[in-house]
Structures are given as C-alpha cells and as structure tokens.
Design a protein around this motif. Structure first.
Motif, mmCIF file in Angstrom:
data_model
loop_
_atom_site.group_PDB
_atom_site.id
_atom_site.type_symbol
_atom_site.label_atom_id
_atom_site.label_comp_id
_atom_site.label_asym_id
_atom_site.label_seq_id
_atom_site.Cartn_x
_atom_site.Cartn_y
_atom_site.Cartn_z
ATOM 1 N N HIS A 170 -18.328 -52.434 24.859
ATOM 2 C CA HIS A 170 -17.127 -51.726 25.305
ATOM 3 C C HIS A 170 -17.418 -50.279 25.689
ATOM 4 N N ALA A 171 -18.434 -49.681 25.087
ATOM 5 C CA ALA A 171 -18.795 -48.311 25.452
ATOM 6 C C ALA A 171 -19.218 -48.221 26.917
ATOM 7 N N VAL A 172 -19.848 -49.283 27.437
ATOM 8 C CA VAL A 172 -20.291 -49.256 28.835
ATOM 9 C C VAL A 172 -19.347 -50.009 29.766
ATOM 10 N N SER A 173 -18.355 -50.692 29.212
ATOM 11 C CA SER A 173 -17.415 -51.420 30.071
ATOM 12 C C SER A 173 -16.012 -50.841 29.939
ATOM 13 N N GLY A 179 -12.029 -44.253 30.694
ATOM 14 C CA GLY A 179 -12.244 -42.802 30.769
ATOM 15 C C GLY A 179 -12.244 -42.300 32.199
ATOM 16 N N PHE A 180 -12.796 -43.096 33.105
ATOM 17 C CA PHE A 180 -12.817 -42.733 34.515
ATOM 18 C C PHE A 180 -11.441 -42.935 35.154
ATOM 19 N N ALA A 181 -10.877 -44.107 34.994
ATOM 20 C CA ALA A 181 -9.645 -44.475 35.702
ATOM 21 C C ALA A 181 -8.434 -43.685 35.227
ATOM 22 N N ILE A 182 -8.324 -43.460 33.931
ATOM 23 C CA ILE A 182 -7.143 -42.807 33.401
ATOM 24 C C ILE A 182 -7.085 -41.344 33.795
ATOM 25 N N ARG A 183 -8.221 -40.700 33.968
ATOM 26 C CA ARG A 183 -8.237 -39.289 34.381
ATOM 27 C C ARG A 183 -7.703 -39.112 35.784
ATOM 28 N N ARG A 184 -7.722 -40.140 36.594
ATOM 29 C CA ARG A 184 -7.330 -40.018 37.992
ATOM 30 C C ARG A 184 -5.862 -39.924 38.080
#
Length: 184
Positions: A170-173, A179-184
């Motif tokens: 889960h750390a890599v998926s 972390g990437f998608a939600i910041r957008r």
C-alpha cells in the motif's frame, strides 16, 4: 466515550472511561453529557443517528476500525455436512455481501461527510501523539492476548506477517496514489 470491543479495551488501557451503549442510546448520552465522545460507524450512519446534532467535532481516522468487513461463523461439523454447491453458494453470498457493503459505504459516506461539514461539524485529525499511543497500546494488548491464547497467537502471527506485506504494498500503491491525487 462510547466505544465497544477491542478499541474500547485499548482506550480503557490509556485511561479513557469507556462506556458500551446500544446505538439508540448514544445520541441522548451525548446530548445529556453522560458521555463526551462516541464511536459509531461512519459519516452516513452517524448522520442517521443525528450524532452531529449532539457533538460538533468529528475526529479521524478511526484507527480501531479502518475498514468494515462482515464474517459468518459456522460450526465446522455442520459446514462439512453441507453439499459442496451449498458451501459454494454461501461463500459466494458472503463475498458479495462484503463487496456490496464496502461499495455502498464508499458511495454514501462522502455525501454524508459533506452534509455534516456543511452543517457545521468540524473535522479534526487525531494528533500523531494520540495515534502513536493508541498504536502502542494496541500492540501491547494484542501481544498480551497472544501470550494467553494459543489460537489467538496462531491467527495473530499470520496477521502480523500479512500486515507487513500489505503495508509495504500500500505504501507504493494506495498511499502513494492518494498522496498524489488528493493534493490536486
């Protein structure tokens, strides 16, 4: 705080005065000040009980129950007497129930959370200190239980191995993508 089960045991070990109340009594207990906090299910079910009318803060994450699953316990001797097609039907129905429930809550909880926030409920994350203390108390309680019960120890050992593997994945998926998608 109203919180049953293992989460309640953990919080009791940390000094919380744990109460176990039926769902129908939670609202009145909060409203009357008999309890200061309550754990229930999630935004959708919390809203149905009107908990947001009695408590203005919504703390997260629900570390004691990070996801819902159902289980069905069947006497193994009775299970073994069932025809194979009945066993298959039960396994299929229980798997479908789990998937359906998760999908339903994944649809309803975001909508309810928005309504709660729009109605004035304030979201507050548990502090890292609280989460760390809860994690440590949980591990201590699990270790204690494992030392006292060989069946628990067997399941616990397997679970710990799985947890390490799934956290690594889960750390890599999941976590990396979120972390990437939600910041957008």
């Amino acid at each position: 705080m109203r919180i049953p089960g293992f989460g309640g045991k953990v919080l009791a070990n940390l000094g919380v005065n744990v109460q176990v109340l039926p769902g129908g009594e939670i609202f009145l207990a909060l409203e009357r000040g008999a309890i200061d906090a309550a754990e229930w299910v999630g935004p959708y079910d919390d809203e149905k009980l009107g908990l947001n009318q009695a408590a203005q803060y919504y703390y997260y994450p629900g570390w004691w129950e990070p996801g819902s699953t159902f289980e069905l316990q069947v006497n193994v001797d009775q299970w073994n007497q069932l025809p194979k097609e009945y066993q298959d039907a039960i396994e299929s129905a229980t798997a479908d129930t789990n998937v359906h429930c998760l999908a339903r809550y994944d649809t309803l909880n975001p909508q309810a959370l928005k309504r709660l926030r729009d109605g004035g409920t304030q979201l507050q994350p548990f502090s890292p200190e609280i989460l760390t203390a809860c994690r440590q108390a949980t591990q201590e309680l699990l270790e204690q239980q494992a030392s006292e019960d060989s069946s628990f120890q067997e399941v616990y050992g397997s679970w710990i191995e799985f947890q390490a593997d799934i956290f690594s994945w889960h750390a890599v998926s999941e976590l990396a993508y979120a972390g990437f998608a939600i910041r957008r």
